[in-house]
Write a protein that holds these residues in place. Sequence first.
Motif, PDB file in Angstrom:
ATOM      1  N   SER A  55      -7.385 -30.163  30.218  1.00  7.48           N
ATOM      2  CA  SER A  55      -8.220 -31.243  29.682  1.00  7.48           C
ATOM      3  C   SER A  55      -7.555 -32.608  29.753  1.00  7.48           C
ATOM      4  CB  SER A  55      -8.611 -30.932  28.232  1.00  7.48           C
ATOM      5  OG  SER A  55      -7.457 -30.747  27.436  1.00  7.48           O
ATOM      6  N   ILE A  56      -6.244 -32.674  29.614  1.00  8.83           N
ATOM      7  CA  ILE A  56      -5.552 -33.958  29.693  1.00  8.83           C
ATOM      8  C   ILE A  56      -5.753 -34.555  31.084  1.00  8.83           C
ATOM      9  CG2 ILE A  56      -3.302 -35.113  29.618  1.00  8.83           C
ATOM     10  CD1 ILE A  56      -4.340 -34.178  26.880  1.00  8.83           C
ATOM     11  N   ALA A 102      -8.199 -33.695  33.194  1.00 14.78           N
ATOM     12  CA  ALA A 102      -9.632 -33.905  33.402  1.00 14.78           C
ATOM     13  C   ALA A 102     -10.142 -35.176  32.737  1.00 14.78           C
ATOM     14  CB  ALA A 102     -10.418 -32.705  32.886  1.00 14.78           C
ATOM     15  N   GLY A 103      -9.514 -35.568  31.638  1.00 13.14           N
ATOM     16  CA  GLY A 103      -9.942 -36.778  30.946  1.00 13.14           C
ATOM     17  C   GLY A 103     -10.679 -36.506  29.656  1.00 13.14           C
ATOM     18  N   VAL A 104     -10.379 -35.383  29.011  1.00 13.72           N
ATOM     19  CA  VAL A 104     -10.990 -35.065  27.719  1.00 13.72           C
ATOM     20  C   VAL A 104      -9.984 -35.422  26.638  1.00 13.72           C
ATOM     21  CG1 VAL A 104     -11.964 -33.255  26.263  1.00 13.72           C
ATOM     22  CG2 VAL A 104     -12.331 -33.211  28.736  1.00 13.72           C
ATOM     23  N   PHE A 105     -10.391 -36.325  25.767  1.00 19.26           N
ATOM     24  CA  PHE A 105      -9.489 -36.803  24.731  1.00 19.26           C
ATOM     25  C   PHE A 105     -10.077 -36.531  23.351  1.00 19.26           C
ATOM     26  CE2 PHE A 105      -8.978 -39.451  28.492  1.00 19.26           C
ATOM     27  CZ  PHE A 105      -7.626 -39.298  28.733  1.00 19.26           C
ATOM     28  N   GLU A 106      -9.234 -36.101  22.443  1.00 19.53           N
ATOM     29  CA  GLU A 106      -9.674 -35.870  21.076  1.00 19.53           C
ATOM     30  C   GLU A 106      -9.771 -37.203  20.355  1.00 19.53           C
ATOM     31  OE1 GLU A 106      -8.399 -33.326  17.128  1.00 19.53           O
ATOM     32  OE2 GLU A 106      -7.126 -33.289  18.890  1.00 19.53           O
ATOM     33  N   GLY A 134      -8.530 -31.463  37.323  1.00 18.65           N
ATOM     34  CA  GLY A 134      -8.368 -30.998  35.954  1.00 18.65           C
ATOM     35  C   GLY A 134      -9.616 -30.306  35.459  1.00 18.65           C
ATOM     36  N   VAL A 135      -9.429 -29.218  34.712  1.00 18.40           N
ATOM     37  CA  VAL A 135     -10.531 -28.481  34.121  1.00 18.40           C
ATOM     38  C   VAL A 135     -10.213 -28.274  32.642  1.00 18.40           C
ATOM     39  CG1 VAL A 135     -11.792 -26.282  34.085  1.00 18.40           C
ATOM     40  CG2 VAL A 135     -11.125 -27.309  36.267  1.00 18.40           C
ATOM     41  N   SER A 136     -11.085 -28.783  31.792  1.00 20.65           N
ATOM     42  CA  SER A 136     -10.869 -28.670  30.353  1.00 20.65           C
ATOM     43  C   SER A 136     -10.803 -27.205  29.933  1.00 20.65           C
ATOM     44  CB  SER A 136     -12.004 -29.373  29.606  1.00 20.65           C
ATOM     45  OG  SER A 136     -11.778 -29.308  28.222  1.00 20.65           O
ATOM     46  N   CYS A 180      -0.081 -30.416  35.264  1.00 17.41           N
ATOM     47  CA  CYS A 180       0.018 -30.757  33.838  1.00 17.41           C
ATOM     48  C   CYS A 180      -0.830 -29.765  33.037  1.00 17.41           C
ATOM     49  CB  CYS A 180      -0.468 -32.180  33.613  1.00 17.41           C
ATOM     50  SG  CYS A 180      -0.441 -32.696  31.900  1.00 17.41           S
ATOM     51  N   PHE A 181      -0.165 -28.820  32.378  1.00 14.23           N
ATOM     52  CA  PHE A 181      -0.840 -27.855  31.510  1.00 14.23           C
ATOM     53  C   PHE A 181      -0.133 -27.794  30.167  1.00 14.23           C
ATOM     54  CE2 PHE A 181      -2.035 -26.157  35.667  1.00 14.23           C
ATOM     55  CZ  PHE A 181      -3.377 -25.869  35.475  1.00 14.23           C
ATOM     56  N   GLY A 182      -0.900 -27.592  29.125  1.00 15.93           N
ATOM     57  CA  GLY A 182      -0.352 -27.260  27.821  1.00 15.93           C
ATOM     58  C   GLY A 182       0.310 -28.372  27.043  1.00 15.93           C
ATOM     59  N   LEU A 183      -0.141 -29.604  27.216  1.00 11.19           N
ATOM     60  CA  LEU A 183       0.433 -30.672  26.394  1.00 11.19           C
ATOM     61  C   LEU A 183      -0.129 -30.541  25.040  1.00 11.19           C
ATOM     62  CD1 LEU A 183       0.597 -33.778  28.749  1.00 11.19           C
ATOM     63  CD2 LEU A 183       2.407 -32.273  28.036  1.00 11.19           C
TER      64      LEU A 183
END
Length: 122
Positions: free
Chosen positions: A43-44, A46-50, A91-93, A119-122
């Motif tokens: 997700s990071i 892909a561009g998905v932000f909390e 990237g895939v969320s 980039c996985f698991g940040l």
Amino acid sequence: MKFKRLSAVIAAVLFFLGSCSAGDETAAFISGEELRVVCLGDSITAGVFELVRTGSFYFGGYVYDVESAYPALLEESLRRDGYDAVVINAGVSGDTVSRGMSRLEDDVFAHDPDVVTVCFGL
């Protein structure tokens, strides 16, 4: 904190590109040929932000903003530095490393990249 991690990823890629000598296969990039980068991740990438807590208010949920994701920022930075760069966001969320590995052929190798970020698991 996420900004520091993003900055570190971008800095690492730019350091790699800056450290290439004209004798390497990367000499093509110096002469103006296209530089193709694929960013594989979750997700990071892909561009998905909390949405985060601000003061005493919490804005729950997530926002999808591919233009603020690090692959878009990386492409912008590379182009600003004179590279004819194309950065592909793979990237895939919600993805995991094992699922990312299963996507290598279609989402990474099919683009014939010169550089790949993971980039996985940040």
